[in-house]
Write an enzyme that holds these catalytic residues in place. Structure first.
Site, PDB file in Angstrom:
ATOM      1  N   PHE A   7    -101.740 -42.458  58.230  1.00 35.77           N
ATOM      2  CA  PHE A   7    -100.658 -41.921  59.066  1.00 35.77           C
ATOM      3  C   PHE A   7     -99.389 -41.799  58.229  1.00 35.77           C
ATOM      4  O   PHE A   7     -99.024 -42.731  57.523  1.00 35.77           O
ATOM      5  CB  PHE A   7    -100.358 -42.865  60.244  1.00 35.77           C
ATOM      6  N   HIS A   8     -98.731 -40.634  58.308  1.00 41.09           N
ATOM      7  CA  HIS A   8     -97.442 -40.514  57.630  1.00 41.09           C
ATOM      8  C   HIS A   8     -96.520 -39.470  58.249  1.00 41.09           C
ATOM      9  O   HIS A   8     -95.387 -39.302  57.789  1.00 41.09           O
ATOM     10  CB  HIS A   8     -97.644 -40.177  56.148  1.00 41.09           C
ATOM     11  N   ARG A   9     -96.969 -38.731  59.279  1.00 44.35           N
ATOM     12  CA  ARG A   9     -96.108 -37.687  59.871  1.00 44.35           C
ATOM     13  C   ARG A   9     -94.850 -38.314  60.458  1.00 44.35           C
ATOM     14  O   ARG A   9     -94.950 -39.270  61.246  1.00 44.35           O
ATOM     15  CB  ARG A   9     -96.811 -36.963  61.020  1.00 44.35           C
TER      16      ARG A   9
END
Ligand code: UD1
Length: 383
Positions: A219-221
């Site tokens: 996850f990085h958005r």
């Protein structure tokens, strides 16, 4: 007639660019007509976010590194533009080739276009229709000023034509990220995975030997990780999902920073069955994903890689710019609060309907270089 080679500057900036640039640089090596110059903007700069990819994918050392580093969107974009313009003045390229949808993509295409240098965009035409994603703005800006459009799927070509781009400028030639994957899969399978947690301690608990396998999560958005409530809801679901099967979570630096800032990191670290590692190198990550039972992500590229590998992928986003991974591949879009229930569903479902999209077979770089040759040839005859 022009005697010198046709000079193309290829731009690599952030992690997802590197696996797209690698097969192109290999196909352009010692090319009789095309002269490839690699410029790294330095948008990503860590050993794990950048250098290890160059090493493992055998990408030649960039001719020029702009070393822009991190910053706000405006600062990063402006720094790239300022420094890249100088490179264009010195190198005088015939073409600038950009890939993907990161800030480096938009910044360099804008510079080239204003200097009347031809712009080629690989991965053109992808649209999430969500302008809150910085990547969507980068895609729209870049495609507004591109001269030669290379797409990875038919729907992307259709988006461009609907936006008024002449069909003759649009070429669906396949997926370079899959070229890298196909080239490296055997090597990845052969490596011994030694995972290290975010404190540098080795993870030797037996996460690989469960009957149901393991899940990989990334996850990085900003929409998922920069907001405290959204990140808190995700952490809750991640911990619950780890009751089903071991979860390996290579954490992006942005996500680790936000977990720390919101005081959520300790809860996640102490949760049973979740293994937090730092960002992994390409081969390690490929090995991990290709042998997993399930992937949970908000990445763009991982939706494509899991489609090729036929691994079920739950993408925690409201939209995707890569709908072919849903229509044909193994991907589905879900909400954060659905992670656990969808994971249960996926683990019990058949993979029989998963298909691999056209030209996602590992041969795209050859087709693209063929197109660049004929473009160079036609520009020469117009000189
Ligand atoms: C960028 C891209 C995104 C892509 C992602 C892949 C844009 C707008 N975003 O997002 O499309 O999916 O890369 O990773 O171009 N950092 C490090 N080391 C690094 C790079 C970054 O520690 O080598 C940290 C910094 O604290 C930085 C943060 O990560 O502020 C975020 O990096 P940034 O490049 O701004 O955006 P990404 O989230 O990586």
């Amino acid at each position: 007639m022009k005697q010198t080679k046709y000079k193309i500057i290829l731009i690599a900036g952030a992690r997802p660019n590197f696996m797209k640039i690698a097969p192109l640089m290999h196909a352009l090596k010692d090319h009789p007509v095309l002269d490839a110059i690699l410029v790294h903007t330095g948008q990503h700069y860590d050993e794990k976010m950048s250098h290890s990819f160059f090493e493992q994918l055998n990408i030649p050392k960039p001719h020029i590194n702009l070393e822009v580093g991190s910053g706000s969107h405006a600062v990063q974009t402006a720094r790239i533009m300022e420094r890249f313009e100088q490179v264009c003045f010195t190198e005088k390229p015939d073409m600038v080739l950009v890939v993907g949808d990161v800030n480096s993509t938009a910044a360099c295409s804008l510079v080239a276009s204003k200097l009347h240098i031809k712009v080629t965009h690989y991965e053109a035409g992808l649209r999430s229709r969500d302008r809150e994603m910085p990547e969507e703005i980068n895609r729209l800006v870049t495609d507004a000023i591109t001269d030669l459009y290379i797409t990875t799927s038919q729907d992307a070509s259709e988006n461009l034509v609907q936006e008024g781009i002449p069909v003759s400028k649009v070429h669906m030639l396949g997926n370079l990220m899959i070229d890298s994957l196909v080239a490296q899969l055997e090597k990845a399978a052969a490596i011994q995975l030694k995972l290290v947690d975010i404190e540098g301690e080795s993870i030797d608990r037996n996460w690989q030997d469960t009957e149901q396998g393991y899940a990989v999560m990334t996850f990085h958005r900003p929409s998922n990780v920069d907001d405290q409530a959204a990140l808190g809801a995700l952490v809750e679901q991640w911990i619950k999902t780890a009751e089903l099967l071991p979860v390996i979570f290579p954490i992006h630096p942005r996500t680790q920073n936000m977990l720390e800032q919101f005081g959520l990191l300790d809860e996640l670290r102490s949760a049973p069955n979740i293994y937090l590692t730092g960002p992994l190198a390409y081969l390690e990550f490929l090995k991990l994903v290709s042998e997993s039972a399930l992937v949970i992500t908000d990445s763009g590229g991982i939706q494509e890689e899991t489609t090729y590998l036929k691994i079920p992928c739950l993408t925690v986003r409201p939209t995707t710019e890569r709908p072919v991974t849903i229509w044909e591949g193994s991907n589905q879009l879900i909400k954060a609060e659905e992670i656990y229930t969808k994971a249960v569903e996926c683990l019990g479902s058949s993979k029989a309907s998963f298909r691999i999209p056209k030209y996602w077979e590992g041969q795209s770089a050859g087709r693209i270089v063929g197109l660049l040759e004929s473009f160079a040839d036609s520009s020469e005859s117009n000189d």
